[in-house]
Design a protein around this motif. Structure first.
Motif, PDB file in Angstrom:
ATOM      1  N   UNK A 165      38.643  43.972  12.981  1.00 25.14           N
ATOM      2  CA  UNK A 165      37.929  42.804  11.887  1.00 25.14           C
ATOM      3  C   UNK A 165      36.558  43.191  12.878  1.00 25.14           C
ATOM      4  N   UNK A 166      36.579  43.015  14.251  1.00 29.50           N
ATOM      5  CA  UNK A 166      35.939  42.932  14.945  1.00 29.50           C
ATOM      6  C   UNK A 166      34.510  44.241  14.973  1.00 29.50           C
ATOM      7  N   UNK A 167      35.152  45.606  14.839  1.00 28.72           N
ATOM      8  CA  UNK A 167      34.621  47.310  14.237  1.00 28.72           C
ATOM      9  C   UNK A 167      34.388  46.766  12.894  1.00 28.72           C
ATOM     10  N   UNK A 168      34.909  46.533  12.349  1.00 29.23           N
ATOM     11  CA  UNK A 168      34.234  46.593  11.134  1.00 29.23           C
ATOM     12  C   UNK A 168      33.126  45.371  10.782  1.00 29.23           C
ATOM     13  N   UNK A 169      32.945  44.423  11.544  1.00 30.08           N
ATOM     14  CA  UNK A 169      32.203  43.905  11.900  1.00 30.08           C
ATOM     15  C   UNK A 169      30.623  44.617  12.305  1.00 30.08           C
ATOM     16  N   UNK A 170      30.740  45.146  12.935  1.00 33.12           N
ATOM     17  CA  UNK A 170      29.586  46.203  13.912  1.00 33.12           C
ATOM     18  C   UNK A 170      29.419  46.828  13.382  1.00 33.12           C
ATOM     19  N   UNK A 171      30.077  48.017  12.819  1.00 35.74           N
ATOM     20  CA  UNK A 171      29.926  48.846  11.929  1.00 35.74           C
ATOM     21  C   UNK A 171      29.746  49.117  10.358  1.00 35.74           C
ATOM     22  N   UNK A 172      29.264  47.779   9.865  1.00 36.68           N
ATOM     23  CA  UNK A 172      29.340  47.482   8.461  1.00 36.68           C
ATOM     24  C   UNK A 172      27.769  47.124   8.535  1.00 36.68           C
ATOM     25  N   UNK A 173      26.898  48.068   7.333  1.00 40.07           N
ATOM     26  CA  UNK A 173      25.730  47.513   7.794  1.00 40.07           C
ATOM     27  C   UNK A 173      25.030  47.743   6.529  1.00 40.07           C
TER      28      UNK A 173
ATOM     29  N   UNK B 203      31.543  43.124   2.693  1.00 35.61           N
ATOM     30  CA  UNK B 203      32.536  43.385   3.343  1.00 35.61           C
ATOM     31  C   UNK B 203      32.296  43.018   5.144  1.00 35.61           C
ATOM     32  N   UNK B 204      31.418  42.209   4.865  1.00 32.42           N
ATOM     33  CA  UNK B 204      30.781  41.256   6.538  1.00 32.42           C
ATOM     34  C   UNK B 204      32.120  39.975   6.651  1.00 32.42           C
ATOM     35  N   UNK B 205      32.101  39.469   5.058  1.00 36.96           N
ATOM     36  CA  UNK B 205      33.028  37.882   5.144  1.00 36.96           C
ATOM     37  C   UNK B 205      34.247  38.846   5.159  1.00 36.96           C
TER      38      UNK B 205
ATOM     39  N   UNK C 280      37.282  37.403   8.163  1.00 41.50           N
ATOM     40  CA  UNK C 280      38.481  36.854   7.735  1.00 41.50           C
ATOM     41  C   UNK C 280      40.075  38.167   8.665  1.00 41.50           C
ATOM     42  N   UNK C 281      38.866  38.776   8.374  1.00 46.02           N
ATOM     43  CA  UNK C 281      40.579  39.268   8.969  1.00 46.02           C
ATOM     44  C   UNK C 281      40.319  39.375  10.581  1.00 46.02           C
ATOM     45  N   UNK C 282      39.191  38.993  11.333  1.00 49.29           N
ATOM     46  CA  UNK C 282      38.978  39.248  12.938  1.00 49.29           C
ATOM     47  C   UNK C 282      39.513  37.531  13.244  1.00 49.29           C
ATOM     48  N   UNK C 283      39.163  36.023  11.966  1.00 54.83           N
ATOM     49  CA  UNK C 283      40.372  35.275  12.286  1.00 54.83           C
ATOM     50  C   UNK C 283      41.631  35.353  12.221  1.00 54.83           C
TER      51      UNK C 283
ATOM     52  N   UNK D  84      42.224  26.340   7.769  1.00 55.62           N
ATOM     53  CA  UNK D  84      41.348  25.752   7.417  1.00 55.62           C
ATOM     54  C   UNK D  84      40.254  25.870   7.599  1.00 55.62           C
ATOM     55  N   UNK D  85      39.392  26.259   8.895  1.00 59.39           N
ATOM     56  CA  UNK D  85      37.758  26.603   8.795  1.00 59.39           C
ATOM     57  C   UNK D  85      37.352  27.836   8.477  1.00 59.39           C
ATOM     58  N   UNK D  86      38.483  28.770   8.649  1.00 62.82           N
ATOM     59  CA  UNK D  86      38.040  30.097   7.815  1.00 62.82           C
ATOM     60  C   UNK D  86      38.368  30.036   6.256  1.00 62.82           C
ATOM     61  N   UNK D  87      39.465  28.836   6.393  1.00 60.61           N
ATOM     62  CA  UNK D  87      38.968  28.978   4.270  1.00 60.61           C
ATOM     63  C   UNK D  87      38.080  27.863   3.946  1.00 60.61           C
ATOM     64  N   UNK D  88      37.365  27.339   4.662  1.00 59.63           N
ATOM     65  CA  UNK D  88      36.152  26.446   4.342  1.00 59.63           C
ATOM     66  C   UNK D  88      34.035  27.359   4.215  1.00 59.63           C
ATOM     67  N   UNK D  89      34.219  27.952   5.835  1.00 60.45           N
ATOM     68  CA  UNK D  89      33.656  28.935   5.788  1.00 60.45           C
ATOM     69  C   UNK D  89      33.511  30.862   4.611  1.00 60.45           C
ATOM     70  N   UNK D  90      34.823  30.438   4.639  1.00 60.59           N
ATOM     71  CA  UNK D  90      34.883  31.603   3.220  1.00 60.59           C
ATOM     72  C   UNK D  90      34.528  31.486   1.851  1.00 60.59           C
ATOM     73  N   UNK D  91      34.956  30.129   1.699  1.00 61.45           N
ATOM     74  CA  UNK D  91      34.334  29.268   0.664  1.00 61.45           C
ATOM     75  C   UNK D  91      32.796  29.416  -0.256  1.00 61.45           C
ATOM     76  N   UNK D  92      32.812  28.861   1.200  1.00 65.00           N
ATOM     77  CA  UNK D  92      31.098  28.236   1.091  1.00 65.00           C
ATOM     78  C   UNK D  92      29.708  29.687   1.353  1.00 65.00           C
ATOM     79  N   UNK D  93      30.681  30.501   2.312  1.00 64.23           N
ATOM     80  CA  UNK D  93      30.127  32.395   2.061  1.00 64.23           C
ATOM     81  C   UNK D  93      29.799  33.333   0.948  1.00 64.23           C
TER      82      UNK D  93
END
Length: 101
Positions: A18-26, A31-33, A37-40, A68-77
């Motif tokens: 997940x961290x690798x995907x966050x860094x390489x996604x441009x 996909x960033x979201x 979520x994968x990192x979490x 719970x925090x990841x689900x709320x962050x994902x819904x808002x994002x």
């Protein structure tokens, strides 16, 4: 028994992916979201694995709070990405850097 030994290792692998995907996604905000979520999820797996190894339920409670925090962050994002996609006809990160406000 095998799950107890390798849950932390599996969680570390999922987190690094997940961290690798966050860094390489441009390109894509969606996909960033997904990579966030994968990192979490990797963090949750490591917390549950450590909780099973130490026979302590507090790791599982922390994992529940992270979920719970990841689900709320994902819904808002996701709602913000959908709203932005409807108004700007695209979800590219290059367009997002030019957005002001």
């Amino acid at each position: 028994m095998l799950l107890k030994k390798y849950a932390c290792l599996l969680g570390a692998g999922v987190y690094c992916t997940g961290l690798f995907g966050l860094i390489t996604n441009k390109r894509s905000l969606l996909l960033l979201l997904v990579f966030l979520e994968m990192a979490l999820l990797g963090i949750v797996l490591m917390l549950c694995g450590a909780s099973l190894l130490r026979v302590n339920p507090f790791g599982q409670l922390y994992a529940l709070m992270v979920l719970v925090a990841a689900a709320s962050e994902s819904a808002i994002g996701l709602s913000l990405v959908i709203l932005w996609f409807r108004t700007s006809e695209g979800s590219s990160l290059s367009k997002a850097s030019r957005t002001r406000g």
